[in-house]
Design a protein around this motif. Structure first.
Motif, PDB file in Angstrom:
ATOM      1  N   LEU A 417       0.842  -1.206   0.000  1.00 38.52           N
ATOM      2  CA  LEU A 417       0.000   0.000   0.000  1.00 38.52           C
ATOM      3  C   LEU A 417       0.870   1.247   0.000  1.00 38.52           C
ATOM      4  O   LEU A 417       0.511   2.278  -0.571  1.00 38.52           O
ATOM      5  CB  LEU A 417      -0.921   0.008   1.236  1.00 38.52           C
ATOM      6  N   ASN A 418       2.026   1.130   0.618  1.00 40.21           N
ATOM      7  CA  ASN A 418       2.921   2.282   0.666  1.00 40.21           C
ATOM      8  C   ASN A 418       3.585   2.507  -0.686  1.00 40.21           C
ATOM      9  O   ASN A 418       3.641   3.637  -1.179  1.00 40.21           O
ATOM     10  CB  ASN A 418       3.968   2.078   1.758  1.00 40.21           C
ATOM     11  N   VAL A 419       4.051   1.437  -1.297  1.00 41.74           N
ATOM     12  CA  VAL A 419       4.711   1.595  -2.601  1.00 41.74           C
ATOM     13  C   VAL A 419       3.704   2.110  -3.629  1.00 41.74           C
ATOM     14  O   VAL A 419       3.976   3.030  -4.379  1.00 41.74           O
ATOM     15  CB  VAL A 419       5.316   0.248  -3.055  1.00 41.74           C
ATOM     16  N   ARG A 420       2.519   1.528  -3.620  1.00 37.75           N
ATOM     17  CA  ARG A 420       1.548   1.902  -4.643  1.00 37.75           C
ATOM     18  C   ARG A 420       0.834   3.221  -4.306  1.00 37.75           C
ATOM     19  O   ARG A 420       0.607   4.050  -5.186  1.00 37.75           O
ATOM     20  CB  ARG A 420       0.538   0.761  -4.798  1.00 37.75           C
ATOM     21  N   PHE A 421       0.475   3.408  -3.054  1.00 37.36           N
ATOM     22  CA  PHE A 421      -0.379   4.570  -2.716  1.00 37.36           C
ATOM     23  C   PHE A 421       0.242   5.505  -1.681  1.00 37.36           C
ATOM     24  O   PHE A 421      -0.423   6.423  -1.214  1.00 37.36           O
ATOM     25  CB  PHE A 421      -1.742   4.085  -2.209  1.00 37.36           C
ATOM     26  N   GLU A 422       1.462   5.213  -1.279  1.00 41.85           N
ATOM     27  CA  GLU A 422       2.193   6.054  -0.327  1.00 41.85           C
ATOM     28  C   GLU A 422       1.451   6.274   0.977  1.00 41.85           C
ATOM     29  O   GLU A 422       1.477   7.380   1.532  1.00 41.85           O
ATOM     30  CB  GLU A 422       2.516   7.423  -0.958  1.00 41.85           C
ATOM     31  N   VAL A 423       0.799   5.260   1.476  1.00 45.83           N
ATOM     32  CA  VAL A 423       0.010   5.465   2.696  1.00 45.83           C
ATOM     33  C   VAL A 423       0.890   5.823   3.897  1.00 45.83           C
ATOM     34  O   VAL A 423       0.412   6.393   4.879  1.00 45.83           O
ATOM     35  CB  VAL A 423      -0.854   4.248   3.059  1.00 45.83           C
ATOM     36  N   LEU A 424       2.175   5.474   3.832  1.00 48.18           N
ATOM     37  CA  LEU A 424       3.057   5.843   4.936  1.00 48.18           C
ATOM     38  C   LEU A 424       3.815   7.131   4.604  1.00 48.18           C
ATOM     39  O   LEU A 424       4.683   7.568   5.355  1.00 48.18           O
ATOM     40  CB  LEU A 424       4.074   4.721   5.220  1.00 48.18           C
ATOM     41  N   GLY A 425       3.464   7.727   3.465  1.00 48.10           N
ATOM     42  CA  GLY A 425       4.229   8.880   2.980  1.00 48.10           C
ATOM     43  C   GLY A 425       3.882  10.179   3.698  1.00 48.10           C
ATOM     44  O   GLY A 425       3.126  10.196   4.678  1.00 48.10           O
ATOM     45  N   LYS A 426       4.487  11.260   3.153  1.00 45.90           N
ATOM     46  CA  LYS A 426       4.296  12.583   3.781  1.00 45.90           C
ATOM     47  C   LYS A 426       2.937  13.134   3.385  1.00 45.90           C
ATOM     48  O   LYS A 426       2.396  12.836   2.333  1.00 45.90           O
ATOM     49  CB  LYS A 426       5.394  13.524   3.295  1.00 45.90           C
ATOM     50  N   LEU A 427       2.453  13.958   4.252  1.00 46.23           N
ATOM     51  CA  LEU A 427       1.164  14.619   4.013  1.00 46.23           C
ATOM     52  C   LEU A 427       1.436  15.878   3.197  1.00 46.23           C
ATOM     53  O   LEU A 427       2.329  16.665   3.541  1.00 46.23           O
ATOM     54  CB  LEU A 427       0.576  14.979   5.376  1.00 46.23           C
ATOM     55  N   SER A 428       0.721  16.092   2.099  1.00 51.03           N
ATOM     56  CA  SER A 428       0.971  17.311   1.327  1.00 51.03           C
ATOM     57  C   SER A 428       0.285  18.502   2.014  1.00 51.03           C
ATOM     58  O   SER A 428      -0.701  18.324   2.732  1.00 51.03           O
ATOM     59  CB  SER A 428       0.462  17.135  -0.103  1.00 51.03           C
ATOM     60  N   PRO A 429       0.830  19.708   1.819  1.00 47.65           N
ATOM     61  CA  PRO A 429       0.262  20.894   2.474  1.00 47.65           C
ATOM     62  C   PRO A 429      -1.100  21.252   1.871  1.00 47.65           C
ATOM     63  O   PRO A 429      -1.433  20.824   0.767  1.00 47.65           O
ATOM     64  CB  PRO A 429       1.281  21.979   2.194  1.00 47.65           C
ATOM     65  N   VAL A 430      -1.841  22.031   2.629  1.00 47.81           N
ATOM     66  CA  VAL A 430      -3.151  22.487   2.150  1.00 47.81           C
ATOM     67  C   VAL A 430      -2.926  23.324   0.890  1.00 47.81           C
ATOM     68  O   VAL A 430      -2.087  24.231   0.883  1.00 47.81           O
ATOM     69  CB  VAL A 430      -3.843  23.325   3.240  1.00 47.81           C
ATOM     70  N   PRO A 431      -3.619  23.012  -0.201  1.00 49.14           N
ATOM     71  CA  PRO A 431      -3.305  23.626  -1.497  1.00 49.14           C
ATOM     72  C   PRO A 431      -3.820  25.062  -1.650  1.00 49.14           C
ATOM     73  O   PRO A 431      -3.613  25.659  -2.696  1.00 49.14           O
ATOM     74  CB  PRO A 431      -3.992  22.703  -2.495  1.00 49.14           C
ATOM     75  N   VAL A 432      -4.512  25.611  -0.678  1.00 53.18           N
ATOM     76  CA  VAL A 432      -5.014  27.000  -0.824  1.00 53.18           C
ATOM     77  C   VAL A 432      -4.449  27.848   0.318  1.00 53.18           C
ATOM     78  O   VAL A 432      -4.020  27.320   1.339  1.00 53.18           O
ATOM     79  CB  VAL A 432      -6.561  27.064  -0.767  1.00 53.18           C
ATOM     80  N   THR A 433      -4.447  29.157   0.100  1.00 55.98           N
ATOM     81  CA  THR A 433      -4.020  30.052   1.176  1.00 55.98           C
ATOM     82  C   THR A 433      -5.237  30.369   2.024  1.00 55.98           C
ATOM     83  O   THR A 433      -6.300  30.679   1.510  1.00 55.98           O
ATOM     84  CB  THR A 433      -3.445  31.367   0.610  1.00 55.98           C
ATOM     85  N   ILE A 434      -5.043  30.257   3.304  1.00 56.38           N
ATOM     86  CA  ILE A 434      -6.174  30.480   4.214  1.00 56.38           C
ATOM     87  C   ILE A 434      -5.990  31.846   4.872  1.00 56.38           C
ATOM     88  O   ILE A 434      -4.909  32.150   5.393  1.00 56.38           O
ATOM     89  CB  ILE A 434      -6.236  29.383   5.291  1.00 56.38           C
ATOM     90  N   THR A 435      -7.026  32.652   4.827  1.00 54.80           N
ATOM     91  CA  THR A 435      -6.912  33.978   5.454  1.00 54.80           C
ATOM     92  C   THR A 435      -6.883  33.807   6.967  1.00 54.80           C
ATOM     93  O   THR A 435      -7.333  32.798   7.508  1.00 54.80           O
ATOM     94  CB  THR A 435      -8.099  34.879   5.077  1.00 54.80           C
ATOM     95  N   LEU A 436      -6.344  34.827   7.616  1.00 55.22           N
ATOM     96  CA  LEU A 436      -6.192  34.773   9.073  1.00 55.22           C
ATOM     97  C   LEU A 436      -7.546  34.604   9.758  1.00 55.22           C
ATOM     98  O   LEU A 436      -7.694  33.835  10.704  1.00 55.22           O
ATOM     99  CB  LEU A 436      -5.504  36.063   9.546  1.00 55.22           C
ATOM    100  N   SER A 437      -8.553  35.345   9.243  1.00 58.30           N
ATOM    101  CA  SER A 437      -9.858  35.289   9.919  1.00 58.30           C
ATOM    102  C   SER A 437     -10.505  33.921   9.732  1.00 58.30           C
ATOM    103  O   SER A 437     -11.132  33.382  10.642  1.00 58.30           O
ATOM    104  CB  SER A 437     -10.782  36.393   9.405  1.00 58.30           C
ATOM    105  N   ASP A 438     -10.319  33.354   8.521  1.00 54.38           N
ATOM    106  CA  ASP A 438     -10.863  32.012   8.300  1.00 54.38           C
ATOM    107  C   ASP A 438     -10.204  31.024   9.248  1.00 54.38           C
ATOM    108  O   ASP A 438     -10.854  30.140   9.825  1.00 54.38           O
ATOM    109  CB  ASP A 438     -10.598  31.571   6.854  1.00 54.38           C
ATOM    110  N   GLN A 439      -8.884  31.184   9.429  1.00 54.61           N
ATOM    111  CA  GLN A 439      -8.166  30.251  10.295  1.00 54.61           C
ATOM    112  C   GLN A 439      -8.646  30.393  11.732  1.00 54.61           C
ATOM    113  O   GLN A 439      -8.830  29.401  12.438  1.00 54.61           O
ATOM    114  CB  GLN A 439      -6.657  30.514  10.195  1.00 54.61           C
TER     115      GLN A 439
END
Lengths: 521, 455
Positions: A417-439
């Motif tokens: 599962l790791n080789v094929r789907f990287e289940v043990l892999g790194k988590l990618s960052p959130v792909p959008v910028t979040i405004t301070l107020s939203d956060q």
């Protein structure tokens, strides 16, 4: 009864040959059964008599008698195998139904025989044994032995009466009244026959050369034959509906032989002369064979038409199956070629029907599930956590435990599962910028709403651990941001995780970030 | 199913068959074949060396042996047949048809064996002087017959694991001389003679007292034990090399079961310990050390019985979904029949279900479907309890799993029935696991409707 299997039709012998072989094998078996039963009963009686008259320390006739038990019982057992083999071929359905309808009793025979055989043989070998011990062990051995023919007769009576099968099943191990009486007399009739056979055998063998013993045996035989004729009449009375001319003629031969034997014994008693072994043996066989032949004829009358019908049904059923046989064989070949010793095969066979071949959670069976299988490809977790899910499953969902794979195989699955789907892999960052107020709003939402189930630390609140399924532990188990966003927006239908589509998109992304920041490795 | 189902309460059917079969194999291999061969050898040595000790040893060991062999040994053997007739009638019925002739010949061999052993026993004191040689020959004849029996039975047993070309060509010879036939035969003979010599040594060191003779005999039995243990070990390796990989992969699991499957080291530790114990015993016996043999012989016997049990467990378990590979699943459903029932449904094809009233009720249907599909291995409340197996699953989850058992679990047969029946069974199992229903007497798997009961 229309679903008989095709191999039932195959017989290695012709029907008539099978039929005669079965009869001959059964006669031989019964001869030694009668000797064994008769010997055991006689030995026990002689032991009691010797003990009662205080002659236990003299030469022990009962022991001499019992010693022959080793031979009789061994031959009875070995000769019993042939009829067992042949009846399973010739009368498979009646036989197996008789057996299965009284299955616990039938299996008990084995235990009873072992107890009785081991005890009797040990008793006949041990010379210095206390009479009380001998008595108790002898009773156990004898009772165990005498129950055995009762069970055999029970199974035979059941096999011979197909019209009663359904009732026996419904009533649970009971014959109806008429059959119970028939069974009882038939059983007693076998014990009576054993008394005669045992008497005759020991007259010629262990009583040889001792006129006193011989006289005693002659008396024994007379009593046994008289008792047998009474029992015989009683057995007949339970069979009146089934008798026809053929059976009556055959039976008459047996009864005539028995009368002749009785006459012979009386002569021997009166003239104090002895009996001729050849003549007596012929007479005994002339009694046993017609009796068993009568049994066989009665059985054939009720079972042969049934057997023919069953075989015809089996042919029809075989035709029903024939269109499936090629695919069955192809599937089997595929099975043989599929070896569950690697992560890839295990994934393909044990996981994809729910999680899908691309691990997108859309396997063939997903449509049947209320709680959708997770998209494994989106999972980013640590090894121990995944391993834990694999051996325990996820309660409240379809996700089963996989503890039937040993540790090594589960590890190879995780590796795959790791080789094929990287289940043990790194988590990618959130792909959008979040405004301070939203956060900030997301922070608030998490601590006020989400944390009630997921816990402030993301490990799952104590009260939510009991949920089925429970919330995951975000410190060791996360989903790729896109998938996490999807779950927050749409909820996880079927679970406690509800949808938060009312929150502004930015806030939802903020929540994704919070959740994924809980990751601790 | 053409025969009513019966399941032994608590133990379940597999365990019941196994208990009897393992007892039989320990006796048949270790005592009937092994010990009696040792007795024949001892009698021969006694004759050659004109040694009273060897002669007495042999004669006296035969007494308890004959009680065990003719009482427990042959009856547990017939017992395999009796028990499978009641618990797996279709399986044994089919085997009998495929292997009628070997079984018939085996019966003849068995009959001659019994006669020979009885003669051997009863003539021991009578056949002396000139006739002694004849008596000794009879002992060896018996060993020969026992080996011949092993030869016949091994072909049949091997077939159940490596049926080779049979599913396609249905040829008797390819079924009988299947790939695991030779290694299994050698393995069984290796077990028989080494276990026999260990049993004989146990009698020697624990019961006998003659000082000089004990050492001499112990060395002799130690030699035999060592040689045949080596044969058994080599044959085990050979045996595993011919078992299809499909089956071989769950050999370790079959021993560990789901209780210990996550600790495979247990498997290796116990097996290696066992081999060491047996080798160690043979070596101290070879050196003629009475005291060490006394200490080691009981653990050696226990480990040996453990090995026999393990071997049979592996052999019976790893063929997993099949009772007769390529023909019959372990739940006595034929491979082609399973496909037929998937389309046509199984309940309407079941004579016994119709006899019980053909109820539409989920509990009645589910119980019967459980009996037919699962009860060969699973019980309701006993060993391998189905409640533990489905505990925690959602109802639709059970439904999905039921439809995929055969591919999901490499040793499970598929569910044989149509979609409605699969639904009924999953509903039943879900309610059962969650305590919503209780089945009073599961052994028949038939729930009779109320009117039937009152009849």
């Amino acid at each position: 009864m229309n679903s008989l299997f095709d191999l039932l039709i195959q017989k290695p012998l012709s029907d008539s040959l099978l039929h005669y072989l079965l009869f001959i094998a059964f006669v031989l078996h019964m001869l030694f059964v009668l000797f064994a039963l008769g010997t055991a009963m006689l030995a026990f009686y002689l032991f009691l008599e010797t003990w009662h008259s205080g002659r236990l320390h003299e030469s022990r006739w009962d022991r001499e008698v019992l010693k022959t038990f080793t031979v009789h019982k061994s031959l009875a057992a070995v000769l019993g195998v042939a009829p067992l083999l042949l009846i399973q071929l010739g009368l498979a359905v009646p036989f197996f139904n008789g057996v299965t309808l009284f299955a616990p009793y039938w299996m008990l025979i084995i235990l009873l025989l072992i107890i009785s055989f081991v005890l009797f043989d040990s008793l006949s070998q041990q010379t210095n044994i206390q009479p009380y011990v001998f008595l108790i062990l002898g009773i156990i051995a004898l009772v165990a032995l005498l129950i055995v023919p009762a069970i055999f007769v029970l199974v035979m009576v059941t096999a011979e009466n197909p019209d009663q099968w359904a009732n026996i099943l419904k009533n649970g191990y009971h014959l109806d009244k008429a059959l119970t009486i028939h069974w009882l007399f038939r059983y007693l009739h076998i014990l009576g026959a054993a008394l005669v056979a045992g008497g005759v055998f020991h007259f010629f063998f262990t009583a040889k050369g001792d006129p006193q013993k011989r006289t005693k045996m002659l008396h024994w035989i007379v009593a046994a034959i008289l008792e047998q004729s009474v029992l015989g009449v009683l057995v007949l009375a339970t069979l009146t509906k089934k008798l026809d001319y053929d059976t009556i003629i055959v039976m008459t031969i047996g009864i005539a032989a028995a009368s002749f034997l009785l006459l012979n014994v009386f002569q021997a008693l009166n003239k104090n002369s002895t009996m001729k072994p050849g003549l007596v043996f012929s007479l005994v066989m002339l009694i046993i064979v017609p009796m068993l032949f009568t049994r066989q004829m009665l059985q054939d009358k009720s079972l042969l038409p049934l057997n023919r019908e069953l075989e015809a049904n089996a042919r029809v059923y075989e035709k029903n199956l024939s269109s499936y046989s090629q695919s069955a064989l192809d599937n089997y070949q595929n099975d043989l070629n599929t070896v569950y010793d690697n992560g890839k095969t295990i994934f393909e066979k044990s996981c994809t029907f729910c999680h899908g071949g691309n691990a997108d959670g859309k396997g063939n069976e997903a449509v049947n599930l209320n709680i959708q299988p997770e998209a494994i490809a989106s999972i980013r977790a640590n090894r121990d956590y995944i391993y834990d899910i694999l051996i325990k499953g996820v309660n409240g969902t379809a996700m089963p435990y996989f503890g039937y794979y040993e540790k090594g195989k589960l590890n190879s699955l995780i590796d795959f599962l790791n080789v094929r789907f990287e289940v043990l892999g790194k988590l990618s960052p959130v792909p959008v910028t979040i405004t301070l107020s939203d956060q900030e709003k997301a922070d608030q939402t998490f601590s006020q709403v989400c944390s009630s189930c997921h816990g402030k630390d993301g490990r799952g609140a104590p009260e939510a651990i009991k949920f089925q399924p429970p919330p995951p532990d975000f410190t060791v188990y996360n989903l790729l941001p896109g998938r996490a966003f999807e779950v927050i927006s749409n909820g996880y239908p079927g679970t406690m995780m509800t949808l938060f589509s009312n929150l502004p998109e930015g806030v939802r992304w903020g929540l994704v970030k919070i959740v994924n920041d809980k990751r601790k490795f | 199913m053409e025969f009513p189902i019966f399941q032994v309460p608590y133990l379940g059917n597999g365990m019941t068959i196994a208990l009897n079969a393992v007892l039989h194999l320990i006796i048949a291999q270790g005592i009937t074949t092994g010990v009696i061969t040792m007795i024949a050898l001892a009698e021969y040595i006694g004759f050659k060396k004109s040694s009273e000790h060897w002669e007495n040893f042999a004669r006296q060991l035969l007494k308890p042996t004959i009680v065990i062999v003719t009482g427990a040994g042959s009856i547990t053997g017939v017992g395999i047949w009796f028990i499978t007739s009641a618990l797996s009638p279709k399986g044994i019925g089919l085997m009998l048809r495929i292997f009628f002739w070997p079984w018939f010949v085996e019966w003849l061999a068995f009959a001659v064996e019994v006669i020979v052993i009885l003669l051997y026993f009863f003539t021991w004191e009578k056949w002396t002087g000139e006739k002694k040689k004849k008596h000794i020959r009879m002992g060896f004849a018996y060993s020969g017959l026992a080996i011949f029996s092993a030869f016949l039975i091994t072909g049949i047993l091997g077939f159940m694991l490596t049926s080779d070309g049979w599913p396609w060509n249905r040829s008797f010879w390819s079924a009988f001389f299947n790939p695991s036939f030779p290694p299994q035969l050698f393995l069984r003979l290796g077990i028989a003679f080494s276990l026999g010599s260990v049993f004989a040594s146990a009698y020697l060191v624990l019961v006998r007292h003659e000082t000089g003779f004990r050492k001499e005999a112990l060395r002799f039995f130690g030699k035999i034990a060592l040689v045949f243990l080596a044969l058994a070990l080599v044959s085990t390796w050979w045996y595993f090399s011919v078992v299809p990989s499909r089956f071989k992969t769950h050999a370790v699991f079959s021993v560990l079961t789901s209780h210990f499957s996550q600790h495979p080291e247990f498997f290796w530790i116990l097996n290696i310990l066992g081999v060491i114990a047996l080798l160690l015993f043979s070596l101290v016996a070879l050196r003629g050390s009475i005291f060490s043999s006394k200490v080691l012989v009981i653990p050696a016997i226990l480990f040996f019985c453990g090995f026999v049990t393990e071997y049979e467990r592996v052999r019976e378990f790893i063929r997993g979904p099949f009772l007769l590979p390529g023909y019959l699943y372990s739940n006595q459903v034929q491979l082609d029949e399973s496909l037929f029932w998937k389309n046509d449904g199984t309940l309407k094809n079941s004579y016994w279900y119709s006899q019980a009233g053909s109820s539409e009720d989920t509990v009645a249907q589910g119980t019967y479907l459980f009996g037919q599909n699962c009860s060969t291995c699973h019980t309701m409340g006993g060993l391998n309890d189905i409640k533990d197996r489905v505990q925690g699953r959602s109802e639709d989850g059970i439904y999905v799993i039921l439809g995929n058992t055969h591919q999901m679990v490499p040793f499970m047969p598929p569910f044989s029935g149509n979609d409605g029946e699969r639904r009924a069974l999953s509903a039943f199992l879900y309610q059962l696991a969650n305590g919503q229903i209780k089945i009073e007497e599961p052994s028949r798997f038939l729930i009779l409707s109320r009117e039937d009961k009152n009849e």
